[in-house]
Design a protein around this motif. Sequence first.
Motif, short mmCIF file in Angstrom:
data_model
loop_
_atom_site.label_atom_id
_atom_site.label_comp_id
_atom_site.label_asym_id
_atom_site.label_seq_id
_atom_site.Cartn_x
_atom_site.Cartn_y
_atom_site.Cartn_z
N ALA A 53 6.53 0.92 -1.25
CA ALA A 53 5.26 0.83 -0.55
C ALA A 53 5.49 0.24 0.84
O ALA A 53 6.60 -0.21 1.15
CB ALA A 53 4.29 -0.06 -1.31
N VAL A 54 4.45 0.25 1.63
CA VAL A 54 4.44 -0.55 2.86
C VAL A 54 3.90 -1.92 2.49
O VAL A 54 2.82 -2.02 1.89
CB VAL A 54 3.56 0.10 3.95
CG1 VAL A 54 3.50 -0.81 5.17
CG2 VAL A 54 4.12 1.46 4.32
N GLN A 61 0.84 -1.20 0.00
CA GLN A 61 0.00 0.00 0.00
C GLN A 61 0.87 1.24 0.00
O GLN A 61 1.87 1.32 0.72
CB GLN A 61 -0.92 -0.01 1.23
CG GLN A 61 -1.98 1.07 1.23
CD GLN A 61 -3.00 0.85 2.32
OE1 GLN A 61 -2.75 0.18 3.32
NE2 GLN A 61 -4.19 1.40 2.13
N THR A 62 0.47 2.21 -0.81
CA THR A 62 1.11 3.51 -0.84
C THR A 62 0.11 4.56 -0.36
O THR A 62 -1.11 4.32 -0.42
CB THR A 62 1.61 3.86 -2.24
OG1 THR A 62 0.52 3.74 -3.17
CG2 THR A 62 2.74 2.92 -2.66
N PRO A 63 0.58 5.69 0.13
CA PRO A 63 -0.33 6.71 0.67
C PRO A 63 -1.40 7.13 -0.33
O PRO A 63 -1.10 7.39 -1.50
CB PRO A 63 0.61 7.88 0.99
CG PRO A 63 1.92 7.24 1.26
CD PRO A 63 1.99 6.08 0.30
N GLY A 64 -2.64 7.15 0.13
CA GLY A 64 -3.75 7.58 -0.70
C GLY A 64 -4.30 6.52 -1.63
O GLY A 64 -5.25 6.79 -2.38
N LYS A 65 -3.72 5.34 -1.60
CA LYS A 65 -4.18 4.27 -2.48
C LYS A 65 -4.67 3.08 -1.67
O LYS A 65 -4.29 2.90 -0.51
CB LYS A 65 -3.07 3.84 -3.43
CG LYS A 65 -2.68 4.89 -4.44
CD LYS A 65 -1.72 4.34 -5.47
CE LYS A 65 -1.38 5.36 -6.55
NZ LYS A 65 -0.46 4.80 -7.57
N GLU A 66 -5.48 2.26 -2.30
CA GLU A 66 -5.96 1.05 -1.64
C GLU A 66 -4.83 0.02 -1.58
O GLU A 66 -3.91 0.02 -2.39
CB GLU A 66 -7.16 0.48 -2.40
CG GLU A 66 -8.38 1.37 -2.36
CD GLU A 66 -9.58 0.70 -3.01
OE1 GLU A 66 -10.69 1.27 -2.90
OE2 GLU A 66 -9.43 -0.37 -3.61
N ARG A 67 -4.99 -0.85 -0.61
CA ARG A 67 -4.03 -1.95 -0.49
C ARG A 67 -4.17 -2.86 -1.72
O ARG A 67 -5.28 -3.20 -2.12
CB ARG A 67 -4.30 -2.72 0.79
CG ARG A 67 -3.20 -3.66 1.21
CD ARG A 67 -3.39 -4.11 2.65
NE ARG A 67 -3.30 -2.97 3.57
CZ ARG A 67 -3.31 -3.11 4.90
NH1 ARG A 67 -3.40 -4.32 5.44
NH2 ARG A 67 -3.22 -2.05 5.67
N GLU A 68 -3.03 -3.23 -2.30
CA GLU A 68 -3.08 -4.03 -3.51
C GLU A 68 -2.36 -5.36 -3.33
O GLU A 68 -1.39 -5.48 -2.59
CB GLU A 68 -2.49 -3.27 -4.70
CG GLU A 68 -1.00 -3.05 -4.66
CD GLU A 68 -0.46 -2.51 -5.98
OE1 GLU A 68 -1.23 -2.31 -6.94
OE2 GLU A 68 0.77 -2.30 -6.05
N PHE A 69 -2.84 -6.32 -4.07
CA PHE A 69 -2.33 -7.68 -4.02
C PHE A 69 -0.95 -7.75 -4.66
O PHE A 69 -0.69 -7.12 -5.69
CB PHE A 69 -3.29 -8.60 -4.75
CG PHE A 69 -2.77 -9.98 -5.00
CD1 PHE A 69 -2.39 -10.37 -6.27
CD2 PHE A 69 -2.67 -10.89 -3.96
CE1 PHE A 69 -1.92 -11.64 -6.51
CE2 PHE A 69 -2.19 -12.16 -4.18
CZ PHE A 69 -1.81 -12.54 -5.46
N VAL A 70 -0.07 -8.56 -4.05
CA VAL A 70 1.25 -8.80 -4.61
C VAL A 70 1.42 -10.28 -4.96
O VAL A 70 1.73 -10.62 -6.10
CB VAL A 70 2.37 -8.36 -3.63
CG1 VAL A 70 3.74 -8.74 -4.17
CG2 VAL A 70 2.28 -6.87 -3.36
#
Length: 121
Positions: free
Chosen positions: A89-90, A36-45
């Motif tokens: 990202a985190v 996840q990056t600031p302002g964005k939804e958590r995304e699958f890796v």
Amino acid sequence: VQLQASGGGSVQAGGSLRLSCVASGRTFSTYGWFRQTPGKEREFVASSSWRGDKKLYADSVKGRFTISRDNRDLTLYLQMNSLKPDDMAVYYCAVRYAGSTASQVALYDSWGQGTLVTVSS
């Protein structure tokens, strides 16, 4: 399940990092990594079945990242090679108590606290 992620850090583009996640508490059928990056939804890796016979990767990391676990203990890994600035990202580890590999955030039952990956160009 309690999850403790580590291994994040700063790396130059093209470099590598390996994220770790120590799991404890109960068994689970599937584990995964998200970011996840600031302002964005958590995304699958990436996601893997416990046995490792089913693995799923986001198109953006396919061929560069590898999901795995240590057979001796409950340590989960994400090996990240050829890192790009877009990978910054985190990163979070997560598990499903039941069910197969999946990319949807809502299907995961427990989450780690996140570890920051910074990639400089």
